[in-house]
Scaffold this motif. Sequence first.
Motif, PDB file in Angstrom:
ATOM      1  N   ASP A  23       0.818  -1.209   0.000  1.00  0.00           N
ATOM      2  CA  ASP A  23       0.000   0.000   0.000  1.00  0.00           C
ATOM      3  C   ASP A  23       0.852   1.259   0.000  1.00  0.00           C
ATOM      4  O   ASP A  23       0.484   2.271  -0.608  1.00  0.00           O
ATOM      5  N   ALA A  24       1.993   1.220   0.699  1.00  0.00           N
ATOM      6  CA  ALA A  24       2.858   2.398   0.768  1.00  0.00           C
ATOM      7  C   ALA A  24       3.788   2.502  -0.431  1.00  0.00           C
ATOM      8  O   ALA A  24       4.365   3.568  -0.676  1.00  0.00           O
ATOM      9  N   GLY A  25       3.963   1.418  -1.181  1.00  0.00           N
ATOM     10  CA  GLY A  25       4.916   1.415  -2.281  1.00  0.00           C
ATOM     11  C   GLY A  25       6.356   1.473  -1.785  1.00  0.00           C
ATOM     12  O   GLY A  25       7.227   2.053  -2.443  1.00  0.00           O
ATOM     13  N   LEU A  26       6.617   0.871  -0.633  1.00  0.00           N
ATOM     14  CA  LEU A  26       7.952   0.908  -0.024  1.00  0.00           C
ATOM     15  C   LEU A  26       8.687  -0.390  -0.331  1.00  0.00           C
ATOM     16  O   LEU A  26       8.124  -1.481  -0.206  1.00  0.00           O
ATOM     17  N   GLU A  27       9.971  -0.255  -0.721  1.00  0.00           N
ATOM     18  CA  GLU A  27      10.772  -1.445  -0.961  1.00  0.00           C
ATOM     19  C   GLU A  27      10.957  -2.200   0.351  1.00  0.00           C
ATOM     20  O   GLU A  27      11.204  -1.612   1.397  1.00  0.00           O
ATOM     21  N   ALA A  28      10.865  -3.535   0.266  1.00  0.00           N
ATOM     22  CA  ALA A  28      10.940  -4.348   1.480  1.00  0.00           C
ATOM     23  C   ALA A  28      12.270  -4.199   2.198  1.00  0.00           C
ATOM     24  O   ALA A  28      12.334  -4.251   3.430  1.00  0.00           O
ATOM     25  N   ASP A  29      13.383  -3.988   1.455  1.00  0.00           N
ATOM     26  CA  ASP A  29      14.694  -3.906   2.113  1.00  0.00           C
ATOM     27  C   ASP A  29      14.901  -2.580   2.834  1.00  0.00           C
ATOM     28  O   ASP A  29      15.951  -2.365   3.445  1.00  0.00           O
ATOM     29  N   ARG A  30      13.916  -1.694   2.804  1.00  0.00           N
ATOM     30  CA  ARG A  30      14.015  -0.450   3.575  1.00  0.00           C
ATOM     31  C   ARG A  30      13.254  -0.532   4.902  1.00  0.00           C
ATOM     32  O   ARG A  30      13.221   0.435   5.650  1.00  0.00           O
ATOM     33  N   LEU A  31      12.657  -1.686   5.181  1.00  0.00           N
ATOM     34  CA  LEU A  31      11.918  -1.870   6.423  1.00  0.00           C
ATOM     35  C   LEU A  31      12.660  -2.844   7.325  1.00  0.00           C
ATOM     36  O   LEU A  31      13.050  -3.937   6.890  1.00  0.00           O
ATOM     37  N   CYS A  32      12.854  -2.451   8.575  1.00  0.00           N
ATOM     38  CA  CYS A  32      13.455  -3.317   9.584  1.00  0.00           C
ATOM     39  C   CYS A  32      12.431  -3.534  10.697  1.00  0.00           C
ATOM     40  O   CYS A  32      11.871  -2.571  11.226  1.00  0.00           O
ATOM     41  N   LEU A  33      12.186  -4.790  11.042  1.00  0.00           N
ATOM     42  CA  LEU A  33      11.250  -5.135  12.107  1.00  0.00           C
ATOM     43  C   LEU A  33      12.039  -5.558  13.336  1.00  0.00           C
ATOM     44  O   LEU A  33      12.877  -6.466  13.263  1.00  0.00           O
ATOM     45  N   GLU A  34      11.774  -4.908  14.466  1.00  0.00           N
ATOM     46  CA  GLU A  34      12.513  -5.171  15.695  1.00  0.00           C
ATOM     47  C   GLU A  34      11.642  -5.969  16.664  1.00  0.00           C
ATOM     48  O   GLU A  34      10.478  -5.643  16.877  1.00  0.00           O
ATOM     49  N   ILE A  35      12.236  -7.004  17.254  1.00  0.00           N
ATOM     50  CA  ILE A  35      11.545  -7.789  18.269  1.00  0.00           C
ATOM     51  C   ILE A  35      12.436  -7.902  19.494  1.00  0.00           C
ATOM     52  O   ILE A  35      13.664  -7.815  19.401  1.00  0.00           O
ATOM     53  N   THR A  36      11.816  -8.061  20.649  1.00  0.00           N
ATOM     54  CA  THR A  36      12.575  -8.313  21.872  1.00  0.00           C
ATOM     55  C   THR A  36      12.653  -9.818  22.103  1.00  0.00           C
ATOM     56  O   THR A  36      11.862 -10.596  21.557  1.00  0.00           O
ATOM     57  N   GLU A  37      13.602 -10.209  22.926  1.00  0.00           N
ATOM     58  CA  GLU A  37      13.784 -11.632  23.186  1.00  0.00           C
ATOM     59  C   GLU A  37      12.570 -12.246  23.876  1.00  0.00           C
ATOM     60  O   GLU A  37      12.342 -13.453  23.774  1.00  0.00           O
ATOM     61  N   SER A  38      11.786 -11.440  24.568  1.00  0.00           N
ATOM     62  CA  SER A  38      10.598 -11.974  25.243  1.00  0.00           C
ATOM     63  C   SER A  38       9.598 -12.536  24.244  1.00  0.00           C
ATOM     64  O   SER A  38       8.804 -13.414  24.590  1.00  0.00           O
ATOM     65  N   VAL A  39       9.612 -12.048  22.994  1.00  0.00           N
ATOM     66  CA  VAL A  39       8.711 -12.567  21.973  1.00  0.00           C
ATOM     67  C   VAL A  39       8.977 -14.050  21.727  1.00  0.00           C
ATOM     68  O   VAL A  39       8.070 -14.831  21.421  1.00  0.00           O
ATOM     69  N   LEU A  40      10.238 -14.459  21.886  1.00  0.00           N
ATOM     70  CA  LEU A  40      10.624 -15.828  21.569  1.00  0.00           C
ATOM     71  C   LEU A  40      10.346 -16.811  22.704  1.00  0.00           C
ATOM     72  O   LEU A  40      10.507 -18.020  22.531  1.00  0.00           O
ATOM     73  N   LEU A  41       9.958 -16.318  23.865  1.00  0.00           N
ATOM     74  CA  LEU A  41       9.792 -17.207  25.012  1.00  0.00           C
ATOM     75  C   LEU A  41       8.593 -18.126  24.844  1.00  0.00           C
ATOM     76  O   LEU A  41       8.649 -19.301  25.194  1.00  0.00           O
ATOM     77  N   ASN A  42       7.472 -17.593  24.358  1.00  0.00           N
ATOM     78  CA  ASN A  42       6.250 -18.380  24.209  1.00  0.00           C
ATOM     79  C   ASN A  42       6.075 -18.818  22.767  1.00  0.00           C
ATOM     80  O   ASN A  42       6.113 -17.993  21.847  1.00  0.00           O
ATOM     81  N   ASN A  43       5.899 -20.126  22.588  1.00  0.00           N
ATOM     82  CA  ASN A  43       5.658 -20.671  21.242  1.00  0.00           C
ATOM     83  C   ASN A  43       6.751 -20.231  20.274  1.00  0.00           C
ATOM     84  O   ASN A  43       6.477 -19.691  19.202  1.00  0.00           O
ATOM     85  N   SER A  44       7.995 -20.467  20.667  1.00  0.00           N
ATOM     86  CA  SER A  44       9.118 -19.967  19.875  1.00  0.00           C
ATOM     87  C   SER A  44       9.156 -20.587  18.479  1.00  0.00           C
ATOM     88  O   SER A  44       9.613 -19.953  17.525  1.00  0.00           O
ATOM     89  N   GLU A  45       8.694 -21.832  18.330  1.00  0.00           N
ATOM     90  CA  GLU A  45       8.697 -22.459  17.008  1.00  0.00           C
ATOM     91  C   GLU A  45       7.802 -21.681  16.054  1.00  0.00           C
ATOM     92  O   GLU A  45       8.168 -21.437  14.900  1.00  0.00           O
ATOM     93  N   GLN A  46       6.610 -21.299  16.541  1.00  0.00           N
ATOM     94  CA  GLN A  46       5.715 -20.525  15.703  1.00  0.00           C
ATOM     95  C   GLN A  46       6.303 -19.163  15.382  1.00  0.00           C
ATOM     96  O   GLN A  46       6.194 -18.662  14.253  1.00  0.00           O
ATOM     97  N   VAL A  47       6.967 -18.539  16.367  1.00  0.00           N
ATOM     98  CA  VAL A  47       7.595 -17.238  16.132  1.00  0.00           C
ATOM     99  C   VAL A  47       8.701 -17.371  15.104  1.00  0.00           C
ATOM    100  O   VAL A  47       8.839 -16.531  14.197  1.00  0.00           O
ATOM    101  N   MET A  48       9.522 -18.396  15.243  1.00  0.00           N
ATOM    102  CA  MET A  48      10.606 -18.600  14.276  1.00  0.00           C
ATOM    103  C   MET A  48      10.056 -18.797  12.867  1.00  0.00           C
ATOM    104  O   MET A  48      10.609 -18.276  11.887  1.00  0.00           O
TER     105      MET A  48
END
Length: 688
Positions: free
Chosen positions: A521-546
């Motif tokens: 929708d924004a017409g933004l190249e994918a390599d210009r977007l960085c998604l940041e996550i904290t390590e707490s995201v990986l604690l629950n259901n880490s396989e699904q997160v991965m």
Amino acid sequence: MSDKQATQQARLKPVRKTGWFSGLLWISIFALTIITMGWVTRLESDQTLHQDAELTAQRWTRAIAGLEAEPERLFGNQALDPQTRLRLSRLNEQSGVFGFWLFDLGGKLVRNSNEAGQPGTARQSALGKMALPAMDGPLRTALLGGLPQTQISRAAIANGPQVYAVVDVAVLHQGRPIGLARIVVDETQRADAADEGLLRIAMVVSLLLAAIGALALYQHLVSRRKQHSSDAHLRYLAAHDALSGALNRASLIAALTREVARSGSRKPAIALLRIDLDRFKDINDAFGHAIGDAALKATTERLAACLGSKDKLARLEGDEFAILLVGPGSREAVLPIARAVQHALAQPMDVSGHHVRCNGSTGIALPGDAAVTADELMSHAELALFRAKSGGRGNFVFHDPERDREVIAQRALTRDLRTALAQGELSVYYQPLFDNDGQTLVGYEALLRWCHAAQGDVPPAVFVPLAEAAELIDEIGLWVLRQACSDASQWPGALSVAVNLSANQFASGALVRQVARALADAGLEADRLCLEITESVLLNNSEQVMKTLRKLGALGVSIAMDDFGTGFSSLAYLWRFPFDKIKIDQVFTKNMVDDPKVAMIVRSIVMLAHSLEIRINAEGVETVEQLALLQDLGCHELQGFLLGRPGPVASLSHAGHDPSQGHARPRGESRESLFATIAMDLPHHHHG
């Protein structure tokens, strides 16, 4: 009269009275049946006459439309020629129509059956005495819309039919209306025939009903025996939740009120627990409502197993339960039960082959020294529950008057947060990210801000936990993602944008689709977007997160691990998923100059990132000494107040941007996390 005769007569009286009443009852039933059948007979007869009259009227209108080549003349003011009048008279005699009136499309009477030369004085007199409604606007509209209007009358008129129907209908020629007709159809013979037939049917039905009456008496005796069990079942349904079998809200409040009243002037020895299942919506979203309902039933069974014989369990609504403990009236007595409840909820369960977990947050209220009511206990437990959910979920909290005043303020703030997005109070600020030289701009990190209409700026550390507790973070996080992509698409060159993701967004299952849609929708190249996550995201259901992280990487966006080393760092995360970037939390940056141990930790993180060929970012750079040390260590990206403060998109000047940079340069990161809180007991300097 002898005593024996008196006794016998006394025994007969009730029987006679019962027999008299029963006989009167059956006579009444039979009379009512006859009356009902008469009414049904008349109703069916009128329905038959209604249909017959409409068919007669429709045939008649089709016939007059074919009387001559120009049937419109019938609805004009000009006189009819003798031949047409004759055909109209014969048509009237053959069709069973007693009389008619013709109107033009405007509702003006232009012709009637008297002009056909047939009716005669008696019929004219009869038609003249009929009080008929005017051809008004609404009626004309209905007729022209193809809706005939029919009225059946059994009020006989002198020299006229005993039963007749008045039908208003549009006259069509070649599919278009040319006029309106009001037709009187003589239904006397048809009514007599219909009444006779239906009367015979009614008599047969009455006889059958009389036979059925005998069976009904037997059925009545049988139903009396069933009534007791049915009444008990209805009382059960009125007092219990249909899905789980636990008490409903009304029954719980009634039981709570009884316990309070039973204690009199003494403080009641009771406790009220309000339980809310954490993120139960995710179970419904992931597995469907059938699995969610089964999980609620299993949860009810687990909670019931924790209770005593006098305790009450209720399902208030949705995924919220309540427990009334009768007997334990102190914190010490309630604690073991509260722990047992939390332990029971924390255990995973297998529901129709699906592995689910329903952790719960619990608020506990105990009667105070002052007089207490059921409503006050419910309110106190609800406030405690709110604190339990705001404090990280999965725990229990006792009612505390002092702290609950803060909860009331938080709840008011939460209500305002629900409308903040719609009212334009939320905005995105951007903090610049620089290359190792501290001068070359490589991108920005998106930071959420809330300017409350009455309170002014509300810190993210205050409103983000409220958004998570109220399950608003998914909607807000998606809005930030879309806004950041839209803004970044207007920036020059390869400037990147970094956006923080919450654990809730991963749990929804729609994150990959949402990111792809935001980029498109924004017409933004994918390599210009960085998604940041904290390590707490990986604690629950880490396989699904991965799995989700790999799909995001396949889109072309980069993934950064935020706040590395502050809480649950595991080198296994770096091994299992190839992160594009590691971010050193500002708590290390702040203390690295004065504390050699912290400096060694930072050096180790940087060396690890270099060895794994992962870019390293340091946030919270506020002094020249910090900048120099991080540059010497080889940090790829730097951010902090020394280099640039966050600001709205309109204030960005992109100063320091190198137009020669290509899209291959990785993304920039941020000074603070949008959704995470620092899970480390180290000094933490807060920046506004």
